[in-house]
Design a protein around this motif. Structure first.
Motif, short mmCIF file in Angstrom:
data_model
loop_
_atom_site.label_atom_id
_atom_site.label_comp_id
_atom_site.label_asym_id
_atom_site.label_seq_id
_atom_site.Cartn_x
_atom_site.Cartn_y
_atom_site.Cartn_z
N VAL A 1 2.73 -17.61 -4.98
CA VAL A 1 2.44 -17.74 -3.59
C VAL A 1 3.60 -16.94 -2.96
CG1 VAL A 1 3.22 -19.32 -1.71
CG2 VAL A 1 2.03 -20.20 -3.75
N VAL A 2 4.69 -16.70 -3.43
CA VAL A 2 5.64 -15.69 -2.96
C VAL A 2 5.14 -14.27 -2.88
CG1 VAL A 2 8.10 -14.38 -3.07
CG2 VAL A 2 7.79 -16.98 -3.41
N HIS A 3 4.56 -13.87 -4.04
CA HIS A 3 3.85 -12.65 -4.05
C HIS A 3 2.87 -12.41 -3.08
CE1 HIS A 3 3.17 -8.82 -6.57
NE2 HIS A 3 2.19 -9.14 -6.15
N HIS A 4 1.99 -13.21 -2.80
CA HIS A 4 0.97 -13.30 -1.76
C HIS A 4 1.49 -13.08 -0.40
CE1 HIS A 4 -2.18 -15.51 -4.15
NE2 HIS A 4 -1.98 -14.40 -4.71
N PHE A 5 2.79 -13.94 -0.30
CA PHE A 5 3.34 -13.63 1.12
C PHE A 5 3.79 -12.29 1.15
CE2 PHE A 5 7.38 -13.59 3.58
CZ PHE A 5 6.85 -13.98 4.68
N PHE A 6 4.57 -11.68 0.27
CA PHE A 6 4.93 -10.54 0.27
C PHE A 6 4.11 -9.40 0.28
CE2 PHE A 6 9.19 -12.59 -0.96
CZ PHE A 6 9.84 -12.13 0.41
N GLY A 7 2.69 -9.83 -0.24
CA GLY A 7 1.77 -8.84 -0.18
C GLY A 7 1.29 -8.75 1.28
N LEU A 8 1.15 -9.72 1.99
CA LEU A 8 0.66 -9.50 3.35
C LEU A 8 1.70 -8.67 4.24
CD1 LEU A 8 -0.80 -13.20 4.17
CD2 LEU A 8 -1.97 -11.10 3.91
N VAL A 9 3.08 -9.15 3.81
CA VAL A 9 3.94 -8.24 4.71
C VAL A 9 3.92 -6.82 4.35
CG1 VAL A 9 6.54 -7.93 4.90
CG2 VAL A 9 5.63 -10.06 4.90
N PHE A 10 3.57 -6.61 2.90
CA PHE A 10 3.54 -5.16 2.65
C PHE A 10 2.27 -4.60 3.33
CE2 PHE A 10 1.44 -1.98 -0.15
CZ PHE A 10 2.24 -1.05 -0.53
N PHE A 11 1.24 -5.39 3.18
CA PHE A 11 0.04 -4.54 3.93
C PHE A 11 0.12 -4.14 5.42
CE2 PHE A 11 -4.25 -5.37 6.05
CZ PHE A 11 -4.78 -4.21 5.61
N ILE A 12 0.62 -5.25 6.22
CA ILE A 12 0.92 -5.04 7.71
C ILE A 12 1.91 -3.96 7.83
CG2 ILE A 12 1.78 -6.31 9.60
CD1 ILE A 12 0.52 -8.91 8.38
N SER A 13 2.99 -3.99 6.99
CA SER A 13 3.92 -2.97 7.19
C SER A 13 3.22 -1.62 6.79
CB SER A 13 5.27 -3.01 6.30
OG SER A 13 5.80 -4.35 6.67
N TRP A 14 2.44 -1.47 5.80
CA TRP A 14 1.78 -0.12 5.43
C TRP A 14 0.92 0.24 6.68
CZ3 TRP A 14 -3.74 0.31 4.30
CH2 TRP A 14 -3.82 1.50 3.92
N ILE A 15 0.25 -0.74 7.29
CA ILE A 15 -0.80 -0.35 8.39
C ILE A 15 -0.04 0.35 9.61
CG2 ILE A 15 -2.12 -1.26 10.31
CD1 ILE A 15 -3.72 -0.84 7.54
N LEU A 16 1.25 -0.41 9.91
CA LEU A 16 2.12 0.11 10.82
C LEU A 16 2.58 1.48 10.65
CD1 LEU A 16 3.83 -3.28 11.91
CD2 LEU A 16 1.95 -2.11 13.03
N VAL A 17 3.33 1.69 9.39
CA VAL A 17 3.74 2.86 9.07
C VAL A 17 2.80 4.05 9.14
CG1 VAL A 17 4.37 4.39 7.06
CG2 VAL A 17 5.63 1.87 7.67
#
Length: 156
Positions: A1-17
């Motif tokens: 579950v934690v990995h999924h949450f951080f995966g979403l944070v990673f993806f959104i951050s990657w898009i913003l960068v």
């Protein structure tokens, strides 16, 4: 579950960068002059180039993170929804995800080294977020001229 949450944070951050920096990370003729001497990292030189906001090494790192970030994001999505894909697609996603995450992390370690220890004085720039006007004029002359023209820096 934690990995999924951080995966979403990673993806959104990657898009913003990507959206923030893509406009400044295209290569031009001056960048290729920089590449001929590896920016002075391997072939020491006092020559400086008419660079814009990022040097070519930083641009390579941007595209490196775009590529591996995309692979991590796509394979993570496939692994998150395994029944929507063929078995072969899911199976190849696991090693690609792990390898890309490793390469992504390795790139950040290398970037951290080059941004701190390999370039004396850069650690204070990282912590303060500021460079001197002289540094800007010496290392990023084209960008400095644009900032002056736009009124973001005062003429000296």
């Amino acid at each position: 579950v934690v990995h999924h949450f951080f995966g979403l944070v990673f993806f959104i951050s990657w898009i913003l960068v990507f959206l923030v920096w893509v406009k400044d990370c295209g290569f031009d003729a001056e960048d290729f002059k920089w590449f001929k001497v590896f920016g002075g990292y391997i072939i020491r030189t006092d020559k400086h180039f008419d660079l814009y906001k990022f040097n070519p090494g930083q641009k390579i790192f941007f595209w490196y993170t775009v590529f591996f970030g995309a692979v991590v994001s796509v394979t993570g999505y496939i692994m998150w929804n395994p029944f929507a894909w063929s078995r072969g697609t899911v199976q190849i996603s696991y090693p690609l995800h792990a390898l890309s995450a490793f390469m992504f992390a390795l790139g950040f370690i290398g970037h951290g080294y080059l941004g701190s220890w390999a370039n004396p004085g850069s650690l204070s720039v990282i912590t303060s977020g500021r460079v001197t006007r002289a540094w800007c004029e010496h290392h990023r002359p084209r960008w400095t001229k644009k900032m002056v023209k736009e009124g973001k820096l005062k003429e000296v």
